[in-house]
Design a protein around this motif. Structure first.
Motif, PDB file in Angstrom:
ATOM      1  N   PHE A  78     -17.870 -11.209  15.963  1.00 25.78           N
ATOM      2  CA  PHE A  78     -17.351 -11.065  14.790  1.00 25.78           C
ATOM      3  C   PHE A  78     -16.522 -12.401  14.227  1.00 25.78           C
ATOM      4  CE2 PHE A  78     -17.889  -6.821  16.221  1.00 25.78           C
ATOM      5  CZ  PHE A  78     -18.367  -6.213  14.955  1.00 25.78           C
ATOM      6  N   ALA A 138     -10.595 -11.618  13.559  1.00 22.31           N
ATOM      7  CA  ALA A 138     -11.573 -11.390  14.489  1.00 22.31           C
ATOM      8  C   ALA A 138     -11.161 -11.594  16.178  1.00 22.31           C
ATOM      9  CB  ALA A 138     -12.871 -11.873  14.211  1.00 22.31           C
ATOM     10  N   CYS A 151     -16.205  -0.789  11.677  1.00 21.90           N
ATOM     11  CA  CYS A 151     -16.726  -2.312  11.360  1.00 21.90           C
ATOM     12  C   CYS A 151     -17.593  -2.329  10.137  1.00 21.90           C
ATOM     13  CB  CYS A 151     -17.213  -2.727  12.775  1.00 21.90           C
ATOM     14  SG  CYS A 151     -16.393  -3.330  14.042  1.00 21.90           S
ATOM     15  N   TRP A 207     -18.354  -8.026   7.811  1.00 20.79           N
ATOM     16  CA  TRP A 207     -18.922  -8.209   9.140  1.00 20.79           C
ATOM     17  C   TRP A 207     -20.580  -7.684   8.961  1.00 20.79           C
ATOM     18  CZ3 TRP A 207     -13.871  -5.889  11.407  1.00 20.79           C
ATOM     19  CH2 TRP A 207     -12.931  -6.972  11.711  1.00 20.79           C
ATOM     20  N   ALA A 259     -22.719  -9.414  11.601  1.00 19.11           N
ATOM     21  CA  ALA A 259     -22.411  -9.222  12.875  1.00 19.11           C
ATOM     22  C   ALA A 259     -22.919  -7.645  13.191  1.00 19.11           C
ATOM     23  CB  ALA A 259     -20.892  -9.215  13.226  1.00 19.11           C
TER      24      ALA A 259
END
Length: 108
Positions: free
Chosen positions: A15, A30, A54, A60, A63
């Motif tokens: 992240f 993060a 998330c 993000w 990620a």
């Protein structure tokens, strides 16, 4: 305890390095501490709910895309590592390396 700690290191690595910053946006927090508090206290180790949380953060997206690879293999790996403290006898490094997230390792 080592695999459990590795889970938060993995989370922070993913992240903090796979972010999509737009001009003028700030870098999101993060840190391991933030994820530990959020994952354990707020979502009580529920990876699916943590993933939904998330997803709400556009920054993000890269990620999440990484963790979603191979039928959400990254999320399953993260879950196994973060639950290792409670399920110590059920989680081994060999099992973790067998994750589809690491295709060169293969399942044993």
């Amino acid at each position: 305890e080592d695999i459990y700690s590795l889970g938060y290191t993995f989370c922070e690595l993913v992240f903090s390095s796979l972010v999509a910053l737009s001009p003028g946006s700030s870098f999101p927090d993060a840190s391991q501490d933030r994820f530990k508090k959020t994952f354990e206290d707020t979502f009580e180790l529920d990876v699916d709910s943590f993933r939904d949380y998330c997803i709400a953060e556009d920054v993000w997206a890269p990620a999440i895309a990484f963790l979603d690879r191979a039928d959400r293999a990254g999320w399953l790996l993260l879950r196994d590592m973060l639950q290792a403290k409670a399920k110590f006898s059920e989680v081994s490094l060999t099992d973790l390396l067998g994750s589809p997230l690491f295709p060169g390792q293969g399942r044993r």
